[in-house]
Scaffold this active site. Structure first.
Site, PDB file in Angstrom:
ATOM      1  N   HIS A  36      77.159  38.649  32.485  1.00 45.54           N
ATOM      2  CA  HIS A  36      76.463  39.299  33.305  1.00 45.54           C
ATOM      3  C   HIS A  36      76.393  38.767  34.652  1.00 45.54           C
ATOM      4  O   HIS A  36      76.362  39.437  35.809  1.00 45.54           O
ATOM      5  CB  HIS A  36      74.758  39.198  32.804  1.00 45.54           C
ATOM      6  N   LYS A 101      66.421  39.577  21.699  1.00 45.78           N
ATOM      7  CA  LYS A 101      65.252  39.090  21.169  1.00 45.78           C
ATOM      8  C   LYS A 101      64.645  38.198  22.095  1.00 45.78           C
ATOM      9  O   LYS A 101      64.866  37.564  23.031  1.00 45.78           O
ATOM     10  CB  LYS A 101      65.823  38.149  19.850  1.00 45.78           C
TER      11      LYS A 101
END
Length: 187
Positions: A36, A101
């Site tokens: 990212h 999560k």
């Protein structure tokens, strides 16, 4: 169970609500914090991304090394907060879904609302089960990152839950409120 197929459009996203159980089929991409960071650097330097993020889903995962003959070995979701610094910019470019999560920060929640994204949750500890849903896997960028390289996955019926929907409804918050109400802690 709601079945969706990628590409995952805004119209698809708008139909989902926090708590919906979803099975995803089609192409999705992998990426964790190191990948990212590089994606954002490419954007900042006006360079092309290794894939068009519009109407795509990124799975926050770094799979374990593959055994011979396996398409994908165990790959449970990474804690999503590690991508919070990068997610709003990708959502702005049209990224429609993220799988991980854990909680997301308020900036990410607002970006999900602003750009009609969805945050899906996969079950931590179920990486071996999830691997059975992955039918094809190809590294497409940042191979030097090893397990954190960006991969294009073809998945069939990957089970996820909508944790944050386009309206900003957060299942972590809604579930807590419901639990407290059901157990008479609402005073």
């Amino acid at each position: 169970m709601i079945k969706i197929t990628t590409p995952f459009t805004k119209d698809d996203a708008l139909k989902l609500k926090a708590g919906d159980q979803v099975l995803i089929s089609g192409v999705i991409y992998t990426g964790r914090d190191a990948a990212h960071k590089r994606l954002i650097q490419l954007i900042q330097n006006n360079k092309p991304l290794p894939f068009d993020v519009e109407n795509q889903i990124i799975y926050y995962v770094g799979p374990t090394p593959f055994k011979p003959g396996h398409v994908f070995d165990s790959g449970g979701p990474t804690t999503s907060g590690r991508m919070d610094a990068y997610a709003p910019e990708l959502l702005k470019l049209g990224l429609r879904g993220m799988i991980g999560k854990g909680y997301r920060n308020n900036v990410v929640k607002q970006a999900i609302k602003d750009y009609q994204g969805i945050y899906f949750g996969a079950i931590g500890g179920a990486g071996a089960y999830i691997s059975h849903c992955i039918k094809d896997c190809e590294v497409i960028a940042f191979e030097d990152l090893g397990t954190e390289a960006i991969r294009r996955l073809y998945v069939e019926d990957l089970p996820v839950t909508v944790l944050i929907d386009c309206q900003g409804n957060d299942l972590y918050e809604l579930g807590r409120v419901q639990y407290l109400k059901e157990h008479n802690y609402d005073n």
